[in-house]
Design an enzyme around this catalytic site. Structure first.
Site, PDB file in Angstrom:
ATOM      1  N   GLY A 116       3.774   1.909  10.768  1.00 29.38           N
ATOM      2  CA  GLY A 116       3.122   1.596  12.013  1.00 29.38           C
ATOM      3  C   GLY A 116       3.061   0.122  11.297  1.00 29.38           C
ATOM      4  CD  GLU A 171      -2.975   1.406   2.194  1.00 29.92           C
ATOM      5  OE1 GLU A 171      -3.987   2.684   2.228  1.00 29.92           O
ATOM      6  OE2 GLU A 171      -3.241   0.165   3.009  1.00 29.92           O
ATOM      7  CG  ASN A 214      -0.332  -6.777   3.815  1.00 29.90           C
ATOM      8  OD1 ASN A 214      -0.962  -6.080   3.034  1.00 29.90           O
ATOM      9  ND2 ASN A 214       1.120  -6.790   5.348  1.00 29.90           N
ATOM     10  CG  HIS A 219      -6.231   0.803  13.134  1.00 30.90           C
ATOM     11  ND1 HIS A 219      -7.296   2.172  12.734  1.00 30.90           N
ATOM     12  CD2 HIS A 219      -6.298   0.977  11.704  1.00 30.90           C
ATOM     13  CE1 HIS A 219      -6.621   2.628  11.300  1.00 30.90           C
ATOM     14  NE2 HIS A 219      -5.672   1.806  10.497  1.00 30.90           N
ATOM     15  CD  GLU A 220      -2.690  -1.587  10.944  1.00 31.12           C
ATOM     16  OE1 GLU A 220      -3.612  -1.998   9.216  1.00 31.12           O
ATOM     17  OE2 GLU A 220      -2.787  -0.538  10.914  1.00 31.12           O
TER      18      GLU A 220
END
Length: 880
Positions: free
Chosen positions: A266, A126, A270, A302-303
């Site tokens: 950070g 990204e 994926n 968050h991820e």
């Protein structure tokens, strides 16, 4: 000057890709010098696209070895090759394109695409990194099902990871082995990932709400796996929370996280293989602070939350970036609020928004959460997209109510599952579940800047009428002078003399329901009937909209709210407002001297806050953190003199500390924590309060107090207290800090995450030696400009945490950062572009500093070789 002509990308020019790639098969052969990638793309021409339409594939810094369609090798005249990609001139309707390319991961210092660092191969795709791995239609709306076979030497890379589920693995000749991964969920190539190398891991099982068992693994460099325990705990809690709050159940058999030491950002979401900067994974009490633990918890969440809001439903194009990021930041904020103290988390989030996004909104880099154009997508990962995007989502919940809001999210995830969506489609889901027209609300996504809201009040005792007049104005932003009024959801209360919220019989003039006023007008008058006594109005409770509230409230009104408001955010906000209103005039270069007697009632209010039995230690600690340098620069707007701000802020701290001395000493001495360190909200709040009490006392600059700070350092049993003591000494007694910093380096900096803390502490020291000190640190054996974490630690602390030295009147600080930016730009344009943001308020300085900053920016601009990333940022910052 620009190194090449930059192409501006416009939202209005969007059109679907002429070709689709429903299936992608890859064979990746890892070797230290060259990695070979064989790719079979199953390509289809979109219905309605004319035969003979060329197919353009993106590709950069890849060496084409062979190309074929099916069994037919392509020759000259069938394709064109350039530095930016590959064009097939007359492709068939449906076919398999086979390419073999080679890349050089060892030489890739940009940390985009496939790179090798610390002996491990890693990817970052990204926004547009996949084109540095192989040829592809590198855009978010081209979604493909990926199958990847990875091959490597077992000694060099015993671990082979990619997206999705593991399908097969086995031994090969010559000490080589393979692993086969298949992701059944279509995804854009920016969510593709691979990791190969020597890694240790910890593992856990998670059972979803439907009873499916999921294997959880966190990988780290050898010897570091045990430092991932807290991250694993945060992951398990995140998965459970997402099921309970949003109904999102994990959809693969495994979920892997890999912590790497060289990473531009950070972390990255994926699909099924999150890759993290290890500073947001590794932690134990000896190396990580309470703040580190809280960040690990939030970023892990968050991820993971991106699995649905970003992966299962992704962005149609990069203009829609806030669609995935704003919604997911909102979700991680809600998670942290549920896991910790909601009032404290909200205040911390707003403080971060103001110190980053508000500055962005007020300067040359202002843009809406969804812009209409961009030059380099890498420069678009901004606080406006993330944090303001989250505030817009929060306003939706405030407008519609929590239940209707969740129905809207459910509809969005169901309706667009497996699709690449837009802001319009997102908003339409909420319109459909609520029956409400949100077309004007949508302007929050498309209009830069933020409203300035002013108000006035009056009370007619005989009629028991309370009148509130609200006005909003959105100031011009670069390239956009005409602004529309925005929909404002205003949480409010009418605070009585004893702190209770007064009721009313009915209201007229605007939409008012319970504690919410909704207005979309430039000016509105709201009349409340049946108000029993004159109230003090409390507006934008919980910071219900991202606005600047211009208030002419008296000191008495501010302190009334600070003492009695039932809303924790406005209690804190009013205390800050009281201090700012007293101090701000003295900050101006032409302003009056500070009248310290006016601070007496503020100190009394702070004292009452510290004495309260109903407020948490974490909230009290926030109240002891007096307004920051950034708070005052925003209040002043123009003609900023950092030295004057520093002097006045120091005086305020001294006055408040002196008036609260006895209370602060008692607090520091009597607030004891359990011997067993835990990074939970309760203990973290207590440590923060104790450290803030010591920090405020140290501003009195007395020898006995510095001895207390040194003892605090020597007796610290965790990194939170140890670093706090160092930061206090660096801020108040630089000469005495030197010995402690040397001791810290000798005894505690074996871990690179702690070494970074040492770098940042050194860069924060505000004295005449700062520039020379930083140059010496750049020569330290463990420092490297090629490692983003070292750069962020040293120069981030300097530009953000040492404003008087960065913005020195002689321009030396600006020149230092300009030199560093130009050096980094030669190999990592992403990081260089991000550091150019440090100059974003240059026009707001007083004239001497303003000209010095301009000169540094012009020198960067005129550099012979400058990346498109950096060129865009510098030109926008200069206003060109």
């Amino acid at each position: 000057m620009r190194s090449e002509e930059q192409k501006i990308v416009y939202l209005q020019d969007y059109k679907p890709s002429d070709y689709l790639i429903p299936k992608t098969e890859m064979w990746v052969d890892f070797s230290p010098e060259r990695t070979q990638i064989t790719t079979d793309l199953h390509i289809e021409r979109r219905a309605g696209v004319e035969a003979g339409t060329p197919l353009e594939l993106d590709g950069e810094q890849v060496e084409l070895v062979s190309i074929a369609i099916g069994d037919d090798v392509l020759g000259a005249g069938q394709y064109e090759l350039s530095e930016n990609g590959l064009k097939l001139l007359d492709p068939p309707q449906s076919f398999v394109l086979s390419t073999v390319v080679e890349v050089a991961p060892e030489k890739n210092k940009s940390l985009e695409g496939l790179y090798r660092s610390s002996g491990n191969w890693c990817t970052q795709c990204e926004a547009e990194g996949f084109r540095r791995i192989t040829y592809f239609i590198d855009r978010p709306d081209v979604m493909s099902v990926f199958t990847v076979k990875m091959v490597a030497d077992k000694d060099l890379a015993p671990v082979l990871l990619s997206n999705g589920n593991p399908m097969d693995k086995g031994e090969m000749s010559n000490n080589r082995h393979f692993a086969l991964w298949h992701d059944p969920h279509p995804k854009p190539c920016y969510l593709f990932a691979m990791v190969a190398g020597k890694l240790d891991k910890i593992s856990e099982k998670f059972t979803t709400k439907s009873g499916k068992n999921v294997d959880l693994n966190i990988y780290a460099e050898p010897g570091k796996a045990e430092l991932c325990r807290y991250a694993m705990d945060a992951l398990v809690r995140s998965m459970k929370w997402d099921e309970e709050r949003f109904g999102c159940e994990y959809d693969l058999d495994v979920f892997n996280i890999v912590a790497v030491s060289d990473f531009n950002a950070g972390a990255m979401e994926n699909k099924g293989l999150n890759i993290f900067n290890d500073k947001y994974v590794l932690a134990d009490p000896a190396t990580a602070t309470d703040q580190d633990y809280a960040l690990i918890e939030r970023i892990i969440a968050h991820e993971y939350f991106h699995n649905y809001t970003g992966n299962r439903v992704t962005c149609r194009d990069w203009f829609q970036l806030c669609l995935k990021e704003g919604l997911t930041v909102f979700r991680d904020q809600e998670f942290s609020s549920d896991e910790r103290f909601r009032d404290v988390e909200r205040i911390d989030d707003v403080k971060g928004l103001r110190q980053s996004q508000f500055v962005e909104d007020s300067g040359p880099l202002a843009h809406p959460p969804r812009p209409s154009q961009y030059e380099q997508i890498d420069n678009f990962y901004t606080s406006t997209v993330y944090e303001k995007g989250a505030e817009v989502v929060r306003m939706l919940m405030t407008l519609l109510g929590k239940q209707t809001f969740h129905e809207g999210v459910d509809l969005y995830l169901d309706r667009h599952d497996g699709e690449a969506a837009t802001i319009e489609q997102f908003i339409k889901c909420f319109e459909d579940v609520s029956g409400r027209d949100l077309s004007q609300f949508q302007k929050w996504y498309t209009q830069a800047g933020r409203p300035r809201v002013s108000y006035s009040t009056s009370y007619a005792a005989e009629q028991k009428l309370f009148t509130l007049v609200l006005k909003q104005e959105v100031p011009p932003t670069p390239g956009d002078d005409e602004k529309s009024p925005l929909v404002l959801p205003i949480r409010f209360g009418l605070v009585s003399n004893n702190g209770e919220d007064l009721t009313w019989e009915h209201a007229e003039g605007a939409e008012v329901q319970d504690d919410l006023i909704v207005t979309n007008e430039d000016e509105v008058t709201v009349t409340f009937h049946g108000v029993s006594s004159a109230p003090v109005v409390s507006l934008f409770r919980g910071f219900s909209a991202p606005v600047t509230l211009d208030t002419k409230a008296s000191l008495e009104e501010d302190l009334h709210r600070a003492r009695l408001d039932s809303d924790p955010f406005n209690r804190w906000e009013s205390l800050q407002s009281a201090i700012m209103n007293i101090v701000a005039p003295a900050m101006d270069v032409d302003g009056p001297e500070l009248d310290i007697e006016l601070l007496e009632p503020v100190a009394v209010a702070l004292s009452q806050t510290l004495d309260s039995q109903n407020l948490s230690p974490a909230f009290k600690a926030l109240c002891l953190k007096l307004p920051t340098y950034q708070d005052y620069t925003q209040r002043l707007g123009q003609n900023i003199d950092p030295d004057r701000i520093k002097t006045v802020r120091q005086k305020v701290s001294e006055v408040v500390a002196d008036k609260l001395r006895g209370q602060l000493v008692t607090l520091y001495s009597t607030l004891h924590l359990p011997d067993d360190y835990q990074p939970n909200a309760e203990q973290s709040g207590m440590r923060d309060l104790r450290n803030q009490a010591l920090s405020l006392l140290a501003t009195l600059k007395e020898g006995q107090l510095f001895e207390l700070v040194e003892r605090h350092y020597r007796e610290a049993r965790n990194m939170t207290d140890r670093q706090a003591a160092l930061a206090i000494m660096c801020a108040n007694a630089p000469d005495r800090a030197v010995e402690l910093l040397d001791d810290f380096k000798r005894n505690y900096t074996e871990a690179m995450t702690v070494y970074d803390k040492w770098l940042g502490l050194n860069a924060s020291i505000d004295d005449a030696q700062t520039i020379d000190r930083i140059k010496r640190l750049m020569d330290d054996d463990r420092f490297s400009l090629e490692t983003p974490n070292r750069v962020y630690a040293l120069f981030g602390a300097f530009t953000q945490g040492n404003p008087t030295q960065f913005a020195r009147a002689d321009g030396a600080g600006f020149e230092l950062i300009a030199d560093v930016i130009l050096q980094i730009d030669q190999f990592n344009p992403q990081v260089a572009g991000r550091f150019a943001v440090a100059f974003r308020i240059w026009k707001n300085y007083e004239s001497k500093r303003r000209e010095a900053a301009r000169a540094a920016l012009e020198r960067i601009k005129q550099s012979e070789k400058i990346s498109p990333n950096l060129s865009e940022m510098v030109n926008k910052t200069l206003g060109g």
